[in-house]
Design a protein around this motif. Sequence first.
Motif, PDB file in Angstrom:
ATOM      1  N   ALA A 349     -85.112  -5.764  36.278  1.00 20.33           N
ATOM      2  CA  ALA A 349     -85.056  -4.397  36.336  1.00 20.33           C
ATOM      3  C   ALA A 349     -86.230  -3.452  36.119  1.00 20.33           C
ATOM      4  CB  ALA A 349     -83.814  -3.997  35.620  1.00 20.33           C
ATOM      5  N   PHE A 350     -86.819  -3.838  35.138  1.00 18.75           N
ATOM      6  CA  PHE A 350     -88.112  -3.380  34.640  1.00 18.75           C
ATOM      7  C   PHE A 350     -88.969  -3.406  35.946  1.00 18.75           C
ATOM      8  CE2 PHE A 350     -92.350  -4.287  33.323  1.00 18.75           C
ATOM      9  CZ  PHE A 350     -92.830  -3.341  32.486  1.00 18.75           C
ATOM     10  N   SER A 351     -89.129  -4.491  36.453  1.00 15.25           N
ATOM     11  CA  SER A 351     -90.107  -4.629  37.624  1.00 15.25           C
ATOM     12  C   SER A 351     -89.863  -3.627  38.590  1.00 15.25           C
ATOM     13  CB  SER A 351     -90.280  -6.019  37.971  1.00 15.25           C
ATOM     14  OG  SER A 351     -90.976  -6.188  39.256  1.00 15.25           O
ATOM     15  N   LEU A 352     -88.318  -3.787  39.203  1.00 11.81           N
ATOM     16  CA  LEU A 352     -88.172  -2.789  40.308  1.00 11.81           C
ATOM     17  C   LEU A 352     -88.384  -1.429  39.844  1.00 11.81           C
ATOM     18  CD1 LEU A 352     -84.837  -4.863  41.398  1.00 11.81           C
ATOM     19  CD2 LEU A 352     -87.157  -4.955  42.444  1.00 11.81           C
ATOM     20  N   PHE A 353     -87.809  -1.008  38.908  1.00 17.13           N
ATOM     21  CA  PHE A 353     -88.181   0.323  38.281  1.00 17.13           C
ATOM     22  C   PHE A 353     -89.500   0.763  38.525  1.00 17.13           C
ATOM     23  CE2 PHE A 353     -89.248   3.282  34.759  1.00 17.13           C
ATOM     24  CZ  PHE A 353     -88.592   4.460  35.235  1.00 17.13           C
ATOM     25  N   PHE A 354     -90.393  -0.021  38.042  1.00 12.86           N
ATOM     26  CA  PHE A 354     -91.938   0.561  38.079  1.00 12.86           C
ATOM     27  C   PHE A 354     -92.450   0.318  39.679  1.00 12.86           C
ATOM     28  CE2 PHE A 354     -91.865   0.159  33.513  1.00 12.86           C
ATOM     29  CZ  PHE A 354     -92.939   1.278  33.282  1.00 12.86           C
ATOM     30  N   THR A 355     -91.742  -0.637  40.304  1.00 12.66           N
ATOM     31  CA  THR A 355     -92.160  -0.663  41.853  1.00 12.66           C
ATOM     32  C   THR A 355     -92.003   0.908  42.395  1.00 12.66           C
ATOM     33  OG1 THR A 355     -91.884  -2.865  41.968  1.00 12.66           O
ATOM     34  CG2 THR A 355     -91.812  -1.890  44.094  1.00 12.66           C
ATOM     35  N   ILE A 356     -90.390   1.246  42.125  1.00 11.15           N
ATOM     36  CA  ILE A 356     -90.256   2.422  42.752  1.00 11.15           C
ATOM     37  C   ILE A 356     -91.055   3.687  42.545  1.00 11.15           C
ATOM     38  CG2 ILE A 356     -88.180   4.050  42.982  1.00 11.15           C
ATOM     39  CD1 ILE A 356     -86.164   1.389  42.961  1.00 11.15           C
ATOM     40  N   ILE A 357     -91.082   3.771  41.010  1.00 17.26           N
ATOM     41  CA  ILE A 357     -92.026   4.651  40.455  1.00 17.26           C
ATOM     42  C   ILE A 357     -93.440   4.854  41.108  1.00 17.26           C
ATOM     43  CG2 ILE A 357     -93.000   5.810  38.446  1.00 17.26           C
ATOM     44  CD1 ILE A 357     -90.054   6.183  38.534  1.00 17.26           C
ATOM     45  N   ASN A 358     -94.122   3.601  41.223  1.00 14.60           N
ATOM     46  CA  ASN A 358     -95.322   3.483  41.461  1.00 14.60           C
ATOM     47  C   ASN A 358     -95.333   3.853  43.190  1.00 14.60           C
ATOM     48  OD1 ASN A 358     -98.062   2.295  41.257  1.00 14.60           O
ATOM     49  ND2 ASN A 358     -97.561   1.502  43.371  1.00 14.60           N
ATOM     50  N   TYR A 359     -94.352   3.697  43.816  1.00 23.17           N
ATOM     51  CA  TYR A 359     -94.221   4.247  45.235  1.00 23.17           C
ATOM     52  C   TYR A 359     -94.264   5.497  45.272  1.00 23.17           C
ATOM     53  CZ  TYR A 359     -92.556   4.861  49.954  1.00 23.17           C
ATOM     54  OH  TYR A 359     -92.334   5.380  51.356  1.00 23.17           O
ATOM     55  N   ILE A 360     -93.397   6.099  44.346  1.00 23.44           N
ATOM     56  CA  ILE A 360     -93.387   7.623  44.314  1.00 23.44           C
ATOM     57  C   ILE A 360     -94.606   8.399  43.953  1.00 23.44           C
ATOM     58  CG2 ILE A 360     -92.023   9.488  43.104  1.00 23.44           C
ATOM     59  CD1 ILE A 360     -89.654   7.749  42.904  1.00 23.44           C
ATOM     60  N   ALA A 361     -95.174   7.757  43.074  1.00 20.21           N
ATOM     61  CA  ALA A 361     -96.623   8.177  42.729  1.00 20.21           C
ATOM     62  C   ALA A 361     -97.719   8.139  43.941  1.00 20.21           C
ATOM     63  CB  ALA A 361     -97.049   7.264  41.419  1.00 20.21           C
ATOM     64  N   SER A 362     -97.656   7.218  44.770  1.00 20.62           N
ATOM     65  CA  SER A 362     -98.523   6.968  45.527  1.00 20.62           C
ATOM     66  C   SER A 362     -98.205   8.115  46.924  1.00 20.62           C
ATOM     67  CB  SER A 362     -98.154   5.708  46.464  1.00 20.62           C
ATOM     68  OG  SER A 362     -97.043   5.696  47.226  1.00 20.62           O
ATOM     69  N   MET A 363     -97.198   8.913  46.438  1.00 22.04           N
ATOM     70  CA  MET A 363     -96.777  10.039  47.597  1.00 22.04           C
ATOM     71  C   MET A 363     -97.553  11.171  47.100  1.00 22.04           C
ATOM     72  SD  MET A 363     -95.025   8.691  49.924  1.00 22.04           S
ATOM     73  CE  MET A 363     -96.195   7.201  49.765  1.00 22.04           C
TER      74      MET A 363
END
Length: 498
Positions: A349-363
Motif C-alpha cells: 500500500a505504501f508503494s502504491l500511495f507514493f506512486t500516485i502521489i508522485n504522479y500528481i506531483a509530476s503534474m
Amino acid sequence: MESELEKVLDIAGHGRYNLMVLLVSSTIHLASILDLLGFCVIVPAAACDLKLGMREISLLTSIPFAGYLSALPWGYYVDTHGRRKAIIISTSVGAVFATLTTFSTSFTMMLVLKLLGCLFSTASITLSITYLGECTGTRNRTRYLLILNCFNLISDFICYALAYLILGLQFEIPLPWLAITFRPWRLLTLVMAVMLAVGGFVIFFLHESPKFLATKGRVDEALEVMKTGYGLKDRDVDLVKSLLTITKDTGNERKVPFMKSLWQQTAPIFSRPYLMKTLQLFFLLAVCTSTNNVFYIWFPTIVNSFYNAPSNATASFCDKITSNITADVHLGETCNDVIADNTIFSGMAFSLFFTIINYIASMITSWRKSVLVGTLLISGMSTVVVDLVEQPVISLLLFILIQLVGLSAGNVASYFVDVYPTSFRGLSTSLGSMFARMTVMVGINIVDSTIVQHCRATFLSWSIFVFVGMVVACFLPKETTTTRNPLFYVSKIESVGF
C-alpha cells in the motif's frame, strides 16, 4: 554535434527495435533496484538462520548503498568503453554475487558478498536510463523515460509482492554440502538474482548506443547499428553517414590523461562561483534521499514490530515499535522466516500511495521549489508528531509521510542542470548522488544505535535535519521559463547518472 546525432535517430524513425530497448532497459532498471532495496525484506527474514541482531541487520540493510562508492570508476568506464558493455558487466557480475549471497552461512559472508555485488549492480540503475535515452529519438524519448520511471516507482510494490508469495511458503531443504538449510528467504534472494541475470543476458541481443559510437569516431559501426537495429532505409544512408562524419570530425579532441581530466572536471565544482551552490545541492539531495531511504529500509522491521506489539490503545508509536525490537535476536529451536502479512500489505500500500502521489506531483512540475519546500515541511512535521499521537492508524500514517520528501529528490537533481555547465554536470551529479547514498548508510546505522533506547529523540533529531533542509531550499533560484516546460523533468532523468 548533439543536434546531428538527434537528427540521425529521428531519420531512422521508430520501430520494433526501440520497443526492445525499452523492454530490456526497464527489466535491467527494475532488477537493479530490487537488488539494492530488496534486502530490507530479506534480512529480517534471514535473522534466525544467520543469528542476526539489530546491529547486524542495520549493517546488512545499509551495505547495498556502499555500492555507490564505485560511481567514479563506472563513470570513467562508461565514457571510454560504452554503455552496453558496462551494463553487461554490471548486471552479470552483480547477478553472480547476488546468487552467491543466497547461500550465505554467516553475517560476514553475506555482508561481503552483498557489498561486492552492489559495487557492480547499482551502476545499472542509472546506466539503463542513459542507454534508453541515447537509443531513442526525440519524439518518443519523453514517453519512454516516463515508462521506465514507472518501473522505478512500482519496484517497491513488486518487492513486497514477491515477499508475500515466497516468504509465506513453508519448506526446509537441508543442503549439508553447503552447510545450510534452504528456506523461503533464500529462494527470494535467488529469484531477485535471476532477474538481474536475465537483464544481463537479454542486452546481448541489442547494439551499442549509436550516439556513443559516433562520438568516439566509430562511424562505420554506428552506421551498421542504424541499418541492422533501426532498419535505416537505403535512401537515407548517405545523409546519415554525412551527419555521423560531422560528429566524428568535431568529436576528435586532444586526449588528456585521466587524472588530469578528472581534476579539471572536479575542481570547478568546489571552487567559486559554484562552491556555495554545490554545498547547498549536495546537502538537499542528502536530506531528501536519506530521509526517504533510511526509513524505507527500516520500514519492514519497524512496521512488523508495530503490528506484533501488545494491543494497547494508549501506547505511543515508539512504545509499540520498541516493545518487540531488541539489540539481540533470541533464537529458539526452530526458525520462523515469515514476516507478518500486515507488514507486507502495508509495504504494498505504501508503494502504491507514493506512486500516485508522485504522479500528481509530476503534474505540477512548474512549481518544483514550492513542492520541495512543501514536502520537507510535511516530512519534518510528521517526524515531530509521529510519537505524540495515540491513534495507531494515524501514527503509522505519519511514519509513512516522513518519507514523502523522497519524491523531491528529482526536484533537487534537476537544479544540477541549471547550475552546472555541460562540461562537468555529469560528474557533479554523480558526486552528489554518491554523497547522498553515503548519508543513507550513516543514517541507517544511526537509527539502529538510537531507536531502541532513544526512540522519540531519534525522530525529533531527524526533524531538525529536515527543517534545516527546508530553510536551505528556500534559497534555491526562482523558477524560470525553462523549468516550467512540462518536458523539463524527463530531460533531467538523462542527466542523473554515474
